[in-house]
Design a protein around this motif. Structure first.
Motif, PDB file in Angstrom:
ATOM      1  N   PRO A 113      -6.760  -4.219  -0.511  1.00  0.00           N
ATOM      2  CA  PRO A 113      -4.818  -4.656  -1.295  1.00  0.00           C
ATOM      3  C   PRO A 113      -4.936  -5.170  -3.025  1.00  0.00           C
ATOM      4  N   ASP A 114      -5.631  -4.659  -3.350  1.00  0.00           N
ATOM      5  CA  ASP A 114      -6.379  -4.505  -5.233  1.00  0.00           C
ATOM      6  C   ASP A 114      -5.858  -3.703  -5.330  1.00  0.00           C
ATOM      7  N   VAL A 115      -6.288  -2.519  -4.565  1.00  0.00           N
ATOM      8  CA  VAL A 115      -5.408  -1.311  -5.464  1.00  0.00           C
ATOM      9  C   VAL A 115      -3.769  -1.077  -5.643  1.00  0.00           C
ATOM     10  N   ARG A 116      -3.035  -1.469  -7.116  1.00  0.00           N
ATOM     11  CA  ARG A 116      -1.694  -1.477  -6.999  1.00  0.00           C
ATOM     12  C   ARG A 116      -1.158   0.214  -6.779  1.00  0.00           C
ATOM     13  N   ALA A 117      -1.990   1.451  -7.170  1.00  0.00           N
ATOM     14  CA  ALA A 117      -1.565   2.823  -7.294  1.00  0.00           C
ATOM     15  C   ALA A 117      -2.775   3.382  -7.515  1.00  0.00           C
ATOM     16  N   VAL A 118      -2.651   4.981  -7.274  1.00  0.00           N
ATOM     17  CA  VAL A 118      -3.449   5.550  -6.981  1.00  0.00           C
ATOM     18  C   VAL A 118      -3.095   6.872  -7.749  1.00  0.00           C
ATOM     19  N   VAL A 119      -4.050   7.887  -8.470  1.00  0.00           N
ATOM     20  CA  VAL A 119      -3.532   8.464  -9.316  1.00  0.00           C
ATOM     21  C   VAL A 119      -4.681   9.814  -8.703  1.00  0.00           C
ATOM     22  N   LEU A 120      -3.873  10.792  -8.532  1.00  0.00           N
ATOM     23  CA  LEU A 120      -4.999  11.782  -7.662  1.00  0.00           C
ATOM     24  C   LEU A 120      -5.047  12.989  -8.910  1.00  0.00           C
ATOM     25  N   PRO A 178       2.498   3.631  -4.193  1.00  0.00           N
ATOM     26  CA  PRO A 178       2.607   4.425  -6.202  1.00  0.00           C
ATOM     27  C   PRO A 178       0.895   5.614  -6.007  1.00  0.00           C
ATOM     28  N   VAL A 179       2.134   6.869  -5.854  1.00  0.00           N
ATOM     29  CA  VAL A 179       1.117   8.035  -5.803  1.00  0.00           C
ATOM     30  C   VAL A 179       1.291   8.628  -6.581  1.00  0.00           C
ATOM     31  N   ILE A 180       0.624   8.928  -7.910  1.00  0.00           N
ATOM     32  CA  ILE A 180       0.845   9.486  -9.161  1.00  0.00           C
ATOM     33  C   ILE A 180      -0.116  11.247  -9.433  1.00  0.00           C
TER      34      ILE A 180
END
Length: 259
Positions: free
Chosen positions: A46-53, A103-105
């Motif tokens: 839950p501490d991950v608010r966004a992911v960058v791939l 969200p994933v960017i």
């Protein structure tokens, strides 16, 4: 052996980097399994608010590793089984990215070809470095489209454009891809990841419920996407075990291509 997917935390953003740079991050089952495992960890944190791939090396990914396919006896049951496994994992990774709770960017530099496109199309936003090039290569190698080239791309840029790009094996520049709607942001060369991190940091200040509803209402239809990807998998397996695909792989690798 080095991890095939590197995970780094930058504040509340998790950066996942494909890490098979010596093979241009071309896709093999082990890499996709590592990506799926990392995504499951992000889903549960839950501490991950966004992911960058993102990716290590000069290129995001050149799609399925043609050399790995060519290592099997042409038209063999073992080749069909390998293709089944690889595309099953690729489709699972695409669906997992598309449904991730945050969200994933995507941050993309260099070449983006073949089935790896689906990993990018499944993200909420995509940043392309100025030097990025995107191409299908299916009609050159002798494969059938996978990774969302038929299941996802037409929804973003239209059926006619998607068909022409694939039949002609056209190469898109980063600016062309953004103009067509295939990607959302253009960054200076080698700055795609930095821009993606900046976008991710900005998202954490947005109202979480609004972000969640926006993403849910604009999300890929899971059933339709899964069905489209499954059609691609069936066609790919049938084509990769053909005599013309065997000849195409020999020709492709004979021209010095390594991805």
């Amino acid at each position: 052996m080095s991890a095939l997917v590197l995970v780094e935390r930058v504040g509340s953003t998790a950066v996942l980097r494909l890490n098979r740079a010596e093979r241009h991050n071309s896709l093999v089952p082990e890499l996709l399994e590592a990506l799926l495992a990392a995504l499951e960890r992000m889903e549960a944190d839950p501490d991950v608010r966004a992911v960058v791939l993102s990716h290590a090396g000069r290129s995001f990914s050149t799609g399925g590793d043609v050399g790995a396919f060519a290592a099997f006896v042409p038209q063999s049951a073992e080749l069909a089984q390998y293709a089944q496994r690889l595309l099953g994992l690729l489709n699972a990774a695409i669906l997992r990215l598309a449904a991730l709770r945050c969200p994933v960017i995507a941050a993309v530099e260099g070449w983006l070809t073949g089935g790896s496109l689906g990993l990018v199309l499944a993200c909420d936003m995509t940043v392309l470095g100025e030097g990025t090039r995107i191409a299908p290569y299916y009609t050159v190698v002798g494969f059938s489209p996978d990774g969302g080239w038929t299941a996802m791309l037409p929804r973003l840029i239209g059926v006619a454009r998607s068909r022409a790009i694939q039949l002609e094996n056209a190469t898109l520049t980063a600016s062309q891809a953004v103009a067509l709607g295939l990607a959302t942001h253009l960054a200076p060369a080698r700055e795609a990841e930095a821009m993606a991190l900046s976008l991710a940091a900005g998202l954490k200040d947005k109202v979480p419920g609004s972000v969640a509803h926006t993403r849910a209402l604009l999300r890929w239809d899971a059933d339709a996407l899964a069905a489209g990807l499954e059609r691609e998998r069936v066609a790919f397996v049938a084509q990769v075990t053909s005599a013309e695909a065997a000849a195409g792989m020999r020709r492709f690798l004979g021209n010095g291509r390594t991805g």
